[in-house]
Design a protein around this motif. Structure first.
Motif, mmCIF file in Angstrom:
data_model
loop_
_atom_site.group_PDB
_atom_site.id
_atom_site.type_symbol
_atom_site.label_atom_id
_atom_site.label_comp_id
_atom_site.label_asym_id
_atom_site.label_seq_id
_atom_site.Cartn_x
_atom_site.Cartn_y
_atom_site.Cartn_z
ATOM 1 N N ARG A 152 -7.226 9.075 0.246
ATOM 2 C CA ARG A 152 -6.891 7.938 0.338
ATOM 3 C C ARG A 152 -6.152 7.432 -1.002
ATOM 4 N N GLN A 153 -6.618 7.879 -2.140
ATOM 5 C CA GLN A 153 -5.950 7.617 -3.360
ATOM 6 C C GLN A 153 -4.701 8.415 -3.331
ATOM 7 N N TRP B 169 -2.069 6.432 -1.888
ATOM 8 C CA TRP B 169 -1.826 5.413 -2.380
ATOM 9 C C TRP B 169 -0.472 5.675 -3.393
ATOM 10 N N ARG B 170 -0.665 6.920 -4.017
ATOM 11 C CA ARG B 170 0.434 7.253 -4.944
ATOM 12 C C ARG B 170 1.663 7.576 -4.157
ATOM 13 N N ASN C 253 1.638 -1.183 -9.460
ATOM 14 C CA ASN C 253 0.196 -1.542 -9.499
ATOM 15 C C ASN C 253 0.136 -2.662 -10.286
ATOM 16 N N TRP D 96 1.297 -5.281 -7.668
ATOM 17 C CA TRP D 96 0.057 -5.563 -6.851
ATOM 18 C C TRP D 96 -0.818 -6.510 -7.458
ATOM 19 N N PHE E 178 0.096 -1.215 3.026
ATOM 20 C CA PHE E 178 -0.583 0.511 2.685
ATOM 21 C C PHE E 178 -1.229 0.612 3.933
ATOM 22 N N PHE F 41 -0.728 4.278 5.440
ATOM 23 C CA PHE F 41 -1.797 5.288 5.466
ATOM 24 C C PHE F 41 -2.114 6.056 6.819
ATOM 25 N N PHE G 96 2.358 6.071 -1.225
ATOM 26 C CA PHE G 96 2.791 4.613 -0.925
ATOM 27 C C PHE G 96 4.101 4.092 -1.769
ATOM 28 N N HIS G 97 3.350 4.161 -3.249
ATOM 29 C CA HIS G 97 3.988 3.423 -4.176
ATOM 30 C C HIS G 97 5.513 4.081 -4.350
ATOM 31 N N ASN H 183 3.909 4.305 -10.019
ATOM 32 C CA ASN H 183 2.594 3.867 -9.965
ATOM 33 C C ASN H 183 2.096 2.722 -10.941
#
Length: 457
Positions: free
Chosen positions: A263-264, A267-268, A371, A374, A148, A152, A270-271, A367
């Motif tokens: 940032r969150q 993450w979405r 997740n 992860w 990530f 990012f 990114f997935h 997600n």
């Protein structure tokens, strides 16, 4: 005048909607949603999501009617139904948002072939359900980022397209039939505290949260009793909110809280770029550890205790009970419950991911599955053997036990942090714990089993 069809999928809004903007340019437009029976057959028609979807469709139709249009609803095979509407309207093109799942890709390919066979065009629009398109940033020598932090950095440097408003008017051709819009009334199996769906509700929530909640987000987003998260996830899943617009508005708000929120959103994205590149990650280990997971046959009683919120570990049980009641769970609770199932009970992550999809109103394949991977240590986590201790985590993120007492009435009489370890209570205090079970597994035994299974003992 030429006619376009806008096929809504997981983008049920009027604001910042690139397909609708493109189709509405000096044209008549058929705003279409197809209740795809293929999605139902795959097991994704969970009651909570069906109810939220019904709210979204009704709100979308109301917004279109305010602008002179209406929503056309059909049910069946998506490709067949779109082609029927295209023929009825004599439309020459279809606009829709890009998606990342294997099913969505197969469906898109089928639709493109069917339309081209009739001399029609299909336009796929990126950055409708993501801020940065999957594949929009890639590392050297690979088609996606597996970590990530470098993702990012590049994601943050990307110039985002402009976010635009809802159309002032939508002209729909006459004579295009529609089914009756669904309603959550009459649906069974709904979570009692299920939230209301729709773009109108979503936009009001964004305005209120950016005014009074985002400033504290960095410090409080893991605060279980404070419930200081945005709760935008169901609206992002159904597309009643635009990720592009959210990033722009958060950046305008500024401050550490807004930065943490952006940032969150990254993450979405990114997935979604991981799943776009590795579509089998929805069901297969992204990075296998050659686990010999305990199955539903061998760990059935413990799995049921986990689902019912009766593991004997209060913070885990509180989170699972919140899931049942609301069809939603605090993000910190998701991490704790996933760690407990996969690491402490050593149960296959797919068991937990499937149960979450049965109940979560924001049950998004990218997600949810990634997740879970992860946390199970089979995904993109650089520390695959990390285990979250539920007692330590509870004392950190629910220090006075308010979250636990909110969801576990059996422990309501236990004051302070003692509520996180009710098995240690003695005398009258222990007697006050009415019907709450002892732990189904000792944490040290669960940890030792996991380490043996991963060859770390």
């Amino acid at each position: 005048m030429n006619v376009s069809v806008v096929l809504f999928t997981s983008d049920l809004r009027l604001h910042d909607h690139p397909p609708l903007r493109a189709a509405n340019d000096a044209r008549e437009v058929v705003p279409l949603f197809v209740r795809d029976t293929g999605v139902d057959a795959a097991g994704f028609a969970a009651p909570n999501r069906l109810a939220f979807l019904a709210d979204c469709l009704r709100d979308l139709d109301a917004g279109l009617r305010e602008r002179g249009g209406r929503l056309v609803l059909r049910s069946g095979d998506l490709v067949e139904e779109v082609c029927k509407v295209v023929a009825e309207a004599d439309a020459d093109e279809v606009h829709m948002a890009a998606d990342v799942s294997a099913y969505a890709h197969r469906r898109e390919q089928r639709l493109r072939r069917a339309l081209e066979a009739e001399g029609r065009r299909l336009h796929i629009h990126d950055t409708v359900t993501t801020a940065v398109a999957p594949g929009g940033v890639t590392p050297a020598g690979s088609d996606h980022f597996a970590v990530f932090t470098p993702y990012f950095r590049q994601w943050s440097a990307q110039p985002l397209r402009e976010a635009f408003g809802a159309p002032r008017s939508v002209r729909v051709p006459e004579g295009i039939g529609s089914e009756e819009l669904p309603s959550r009334d009459g649906l069974s199996g709904l979570s009692e505290g299920l939230a209301e769906g729709g773009e109108t509700v979503a936009r009001k929530r964004v305005t209120a949260w950016l005014r009074s909640g985002v400033q504290a987000y960095e410090d409080r987003h893991d605060d279980l009793p404070g419930d200081a998260t945005s709760r935008f996830s169901p609206h992002l899943h159904f597309g009643t909110l635009s990720p592009v617009e959210l990033v722009h508005r958060a950046r305008r708000a500024g401050g550490p809280g807004a930065e943490a929120f952006v940032r969150q959103l990254a993450w979405r994205d990114f997935h979604r770029q991981v799943l776009a590149a590795r579509q089998d990650a929805a069901t297969a280990d992204y990075r296998t550890k050659h686990d010999r997971w305990r199955s539903e046959r061998t760990a059935g009683e413990e799995i049921e205790a986990w689902k019912e919120g009766r593991t004997g570990y209060p913070v885990v049980d509180a989170a699972m009970r919140q899931l049942r009641h609301e069809g939603w769970m605090h993000n910190r609770g998701r991490l704790l419950t996933a760690s407990f199932l996969t690491k402490t009970l050593y149960v296959d992550w797919r068991v937990g991911a499937r149960y979450f999809l049965d109940l979560l109103v924001d049950g998004d394949v990218a997600n949810n599955q990634l997740n879970w991977q992860w946390m199970a240590g089979t995904g993109t986590d650089s520390r695959p053997n990390r285990v979250l201790n539920p007692v330590t985590q509870a004392k950190r993120y629910d220090p006075d036990g308010a979250y636990v007492r909110r969801w576990i009435p059996e422990l309501a009489a236990v004051e302070g942090p003692s509520v996180h370890e009710p098995w240690k209570l003695r005398g009258l205090d222990r007697a006050a714990v009415d019907g709450y079970p002892d732990p189904i597994v000792d944490l040290s035994e669960g940890l030792a089993r996991f380490k043996r299974a991963r060859g770390k003992d």
